[in-house]
Design an enzyme around this catalytic site. Structure first.
Site, short mmCIF file in Angstrom:
data_model
loop_
_atom_site.label_atom_id
_atom_site.label_comp_id
_atom_site.label_asym_id
_atom_site.label_seq_id
_atom_site.Cartn_x
_atom_site.Cartn_y
_atom_site.Cartn_z
N THR A 110 -4.33 -7.57 11.02
CA THR A 110 -5.16 -7.02 9.95
C THR A 110 -6.59 -7.55 10.07
O THR A 110 -6.79 -8.72 10.39
CB THR A 110 -4.55 -7.28 8.55
OG1 THR A 110 -5.44 -6.77 7.54
CG2 THR A 110 -4.28 -8.75 8.29
N SER A 111 -7.56 -6.67 9.78
CA SER A 111 -8.97 -7.03 9.96
C SER A 111 -9.50 -7.92 8.84
O SER A 111 -10.58 -8.48 8.95
CB SER A 111 -9.83 -5.77 10.05
OG SER A 111 -9.67 -5.01 8.86
N HIS B 177 0.82 -1.22 0.00
CA HIS B 177 0.00 0.00 0.00
C HIS B 177 0.86 1.27 0.00
O HIS B 177 0.38 2.34 0.36
CB HIS B 177 -0.97 0.00 1.19
CG HIS B 177 -2.09 -0.99 1.02
ND1 HIS B 177 -2.94 -1.34 2.04
CD2 HIS B 177 -2.50 -1.70 -0.06
CE1 HIS B 177 -3.83 -2.24 1.60
NE2 HIS B 177 -3.58 -2.47 0.33
N CYS C 70 8.13 17.54 -7.79
CA CYS C 70 9.03 16.39 -7.95
C CYS C 70 10.48 16.88 -7.98
O CYS C 70 10.78 17.86 -8.66
CB CYS C 70 8.68 15.67 -9.25
SG CYS C 70 9.72 14.24 -9.59
N ASN D 60 -3.71 -12.01 15.79
CA ASN D 60 -4.46 -10.74 15.79
C ASN D 60 -5.08 -10.53 17.16
O ASN D 60 -5.26 -11.49 17.93
CB ASN D 60 -5.54 -10.79 14.71
CG ASN D 60 -6.00 -9.42 14.25
OD1 ASN D 60 -5.17 -8.54 14.01
ND2 ASN D 60 -7.30 -9.21 14.13
C1 BJW Z 1 -4.25 -5.59 16.83
C2 BJW Z 1 -3.81 -4.72 17.79
C3 BJW Z 1 -2.71 -5.13 18.52
C4 BJW Z 1 -5.47 -3.80 16.91
N1 BJW Z 1 -2.17 -6.32 18.27
N2 BJW Z 1 -3.69 -6.77 16.59
C5 BJW Z 1 -16.21 -5.07 -2.88
C6 BJW Z 1 -15.75 -6.36 -2.65
C7 BJW Z 1 -14.38 -6.65 -2.67
C8 BJW Z 1 -13.46 -5.67 -2.94
C9 BJW Z 1 -13.91 -4.40 -3.17
C10 BJW Z 1 -15.27 -4.11 -3.14
N3 BJW Z 1 -15.41 -2.77 -3.40
C11 BJW Z 1 -14.19 -2.23 -3.58
C12 BJW Z 1 -13.27 -3.23 -3.45
C13 BJW Z 1 -11.80 -3.06 -3.56
C14 BJW Z 1 -11.22 -2.30 -2.38
C15 BJW Z 1 -11.69 -2.97 -1.08
O1 BJW Z 1 -11.16 -3.95 -0.64
N4 BJW Z 1 -12.67 -2.37 -0.41
C16 BJW Z 1 -13.21 -2.99 0.81
C17 BJW Z 1 -13.34 -1.92 1.87
C18 BJW Z 1 -14.47 -3.72 0.46
N5 BJW Z 1 -9.77 -2.41 -2.50
C19 BJW Z 1 -9.09 -1.59 -3.26
O2 BJW Z 1 -9.60 -0.63 -3.85
C20 BJW Z 1 -7.61 -1.88 -3.42
N6 BJW Z 1 -7.28 -1.95 -4.79
C21 BJW Z 1 -7.82 -2.89 -5.61
O3 BJW Z 1 -8.62 -3.72 -5.23
O4 BJW Z 1 -7.32 -2.83 -6.90
C22 BJW Z 1 -7.89 -3.74 -7.87
C23 BJW Z 1 -7.27 -5.11 -7.85
C24 BJW Z 1 -7.97 -6.16 -8.38
C25 BJW Z 1 -7.43 -7.44 -8.38
C26 BJW Z 1 -6.17 -7.67 -7.87
C27 BJW Z 1 -5.48 -6.61 -7.35
C28 BJW Z 1 -6.03 -5.34 -7.33
C29 BJW Z 1 -6.76 -0.80 -2.79
C30 BJW Z 1 -6.90 -0.78 -1.29
C31 BJW Z 1 -6.14 0.40 -0.71
C32 BJW Z 1 -6.26 0.47 0.80
N7 BJW Z 1 -5.73 1.71 1.25
C33 BJW Z 1 -5.71 1.99 2.68
C34 BJW Z 1 -5.33 3.49 2.90
C35 BJW Z 1 -4.05 3.92 2.21
C36 BJW Z 1 -2.86 3.85 3.08
C37 BJW Z 1 -3.01 4.64 4.40
O5 BJW Z 1 -3.57 5.74 4.41
O6 BJW Z 1 -2.53 4.14 5.44
O7 BJW Z 1 -4.80 1.09 3.31
S1 BJW Z 1 -7.25 1.71 3.50
C38 BJW Z 1 -6.58 1.05 4.97
O8 BJW Z 1 -7.03 -0.31 5.11
C39 BJW Z 1 -5.06 1.01 4.75
C40 BJW Z 1 -4.73 -0.35 5.29
O9 BJW Z 1 -3.51 -0.82 4.76
C41 BJW Z 1 -5.91 -1.17 4.91
C42 BJW Z 1 -6.08 -2.44 5.73
O10 BJW Z 1 -6.36 -2.14 7.07
P1 BJW Z 1 -5.79 -3.06 8.23
O11 BJW Z 1 -4.32 -2.99 8.23
O12 BJW Z 1 -6.40 -4.40 8.15
O13 BJW Z 1 -6.31 -2.25 9.51
P2 BJW Z 1 -7.70 -2.41 10.30
O14 BJW Z 1 -7.83 -1.21 11.15
O15 BJW Z 1 -8.81 -2.70 9.40
O16 BJW Z 1 -7.48 -3.69 11.21
C43 BJW Z 1 -6.54 -3.70 12.26
C44 BJW Z 1 -6.59 -5.05 12.95
O17 BJW Z 1 -5.59 -5.07 13.94
C45 BJW Z 1 -7.94 -5.32 13.65
O18 BJW Z 1 -8.40 -6.63 13.33
C46 BJW Z 1 -7.59 -5.24 15.14
O19 BJW Z 1 -8.31 -6.17 15.95
C47 BJW Z 1 -6.14 -5.59 15.14
N8 BJW Z 1 -5.39 -4.98 16.22
N9 BJW Z 1 -4.65 -3.60 17.80
C48 BJW Z 1 -2.72 -7.11 17.30
N10 BJW Z 1 -2.24 -4.35 19.52
#
Ligand code: BJW
Length: 235
Positions: A177-178, A109, A136, A202
């Site tokens: 990750t969630s 990401h 840039c 997790n």
């Molecule tokens: C602990 C803890 C502790 C807490 N110890 N644990 C419908 C169906 C399916 C897909 C899609 C859909 N509609 C749209 C889509 C695609 C979309 C998507 O998935 N959307 C969903 C919301 C449905 N995805 C995209 O658009 C991606 N691109 C894409 O799909 O391109 C096309 C493609 C097609 C085919 C192949 C490949 C590609 C791009 C996604 C970009 C995500 N960007 C972000 C923000 C940018 C970066 C930033 O600002 O930081 O990335 S969003 C945000 O979520 C960030 C993260 O990397 C990402 C994941 O979050 P993460 O890391 O899982 O965090 P949390 O908060 O969700 O979870 C934390 C976990 O930790 C929890 O479970 C806690 O319990 C735990 N935790 N404390 C251990 N101490």
């Protein structure tokens, strides 16, 4: 525990939570304070670039002030001491794994401490605040820059390399990750399909918990070092 030779580790925001960096979807997470459509989509950036720069400037300062925690250090230790292959695939845009000493990392990401030129597509280190005036440092057109992060609707980095690694792995570990954001949320299914043993470390069960062969729930700074020690001490 069987002998593994090829490990892929996916990490998310929970890995860095105990370093003081916010997660996204927890009760006090980033998406409870900001509308993701406004700050984490190309459309949001086009509509209000200043708002997006302000959001990432604040997070960039937070990342620079944060320190790697025991879980980051344990993963760096695994990379150094494991008698086989390891690949860290992180969704996190901080550089805490590198700062803990890990090297073989894919930032799927993007990276908050880099800029992406909107003209030449170049990516380079950017540690200060960014604004609509920022340019840039490499391209002749002085292109405008944006944070080098992957927003919703954009293609994550190095997908081909990640898919190849998942097809070849015999152990897949998902940490902090969630399991709600694709394509990362689909990696466990790919690993299972490849015949790998799948492990979730997790705080709580993720969306994809049923796809894991083994689950350990608790804070990353406790469960990750303990799991890595078991893996390294396995004969
Ligand atoms: C602990 C803890 C502790 C807490 N110890 N644990 C419908 C169906 C399916 C897909 C899609 C859909 N509609 C749209 C889509 C695609 C979309 C998507 O998935 N959307 C969903 C919301 C449905 N995805 C995209 O658009 C991606 N691109 C894409 O799909 O391109 C096309 C493609 C097609 C085919 C192949 C490949 C590609 C791009 C996604 C970009 C995500 N960007 C972000 C923000 C940018 C970066 C930033 O600002 O930081 O990335 S969003 C945000 O979520 C960030 C993260 O990397 C990402 C994941 O979050 P993460 O890391 O899982 O965090 P949390 O908060 O969700 O979870 C934390 C976990 O930790 C929890 O479970 C806690 O319990 C735990 N935790 N404390 C251990 N101490």
């Amino acid at each position: 525990m069987p002998q593994f030779k090829n490990i892929v580790i996916l990490t998310g925001a929970g890995l860095s939570a105990e370093s003081g960096l916010g997660t996204f979807r927890d009760v006090d997470g980033i998406w409870t304070k900001y509308d993701l459509n406004e700050v984490a989509t190309p459309e949001g950036f086009a509509a209000n670039p200043k708002k997006v720069h302000d959001f990432y400037n604040a997070r960039r300062r937070g990342v620079k002030a944060a320190k790697p925690n025991a879980a980051h250090h344990a993963l760096a230790k695994l990379e150094k001491e494991f008698d086989g292959k390891t690949l860290l695939v992180t969704q996190n845009i901080d550089r805490l794994l590198e700062r803990a000493g890990a090297e073989n990392i894919i930032h799927m990401h993007g990276e908050l401490l880099k800029a992406l030129c909107r003209t030449c597509g170049g990516r380079h280190i950017w540690e200060d605040d960014m604004s609509t005036e920022s340019q840039c440092i490499e391209c002749y057109d002085n292109g405008s820059v944006r944070p080098d992060v992957v927003w919703f609707g954009e293609m994550p980095y190095e997908m081909e390399r990640i898919m190849e690694a998942l097809e070849a792995c015999d152990l897949f570990i998902s940490i902090g990750t969630s399991g709600t954001v694709y394509p990362a949320a689909g990696f466990v299914a790919e690993a299972l399909h490849a015949g790998a043993h799948t492990v979730e470390l997790n705080l709580e069960p993720s969306e994809g918990v049923s796809l894991f062969n083994e689950t350990i729930h608790g804070p990353a700074t406790e469960i990750v070092p303990a799991y890595i020690e078991t893996l390294l001490n396995k004969k």
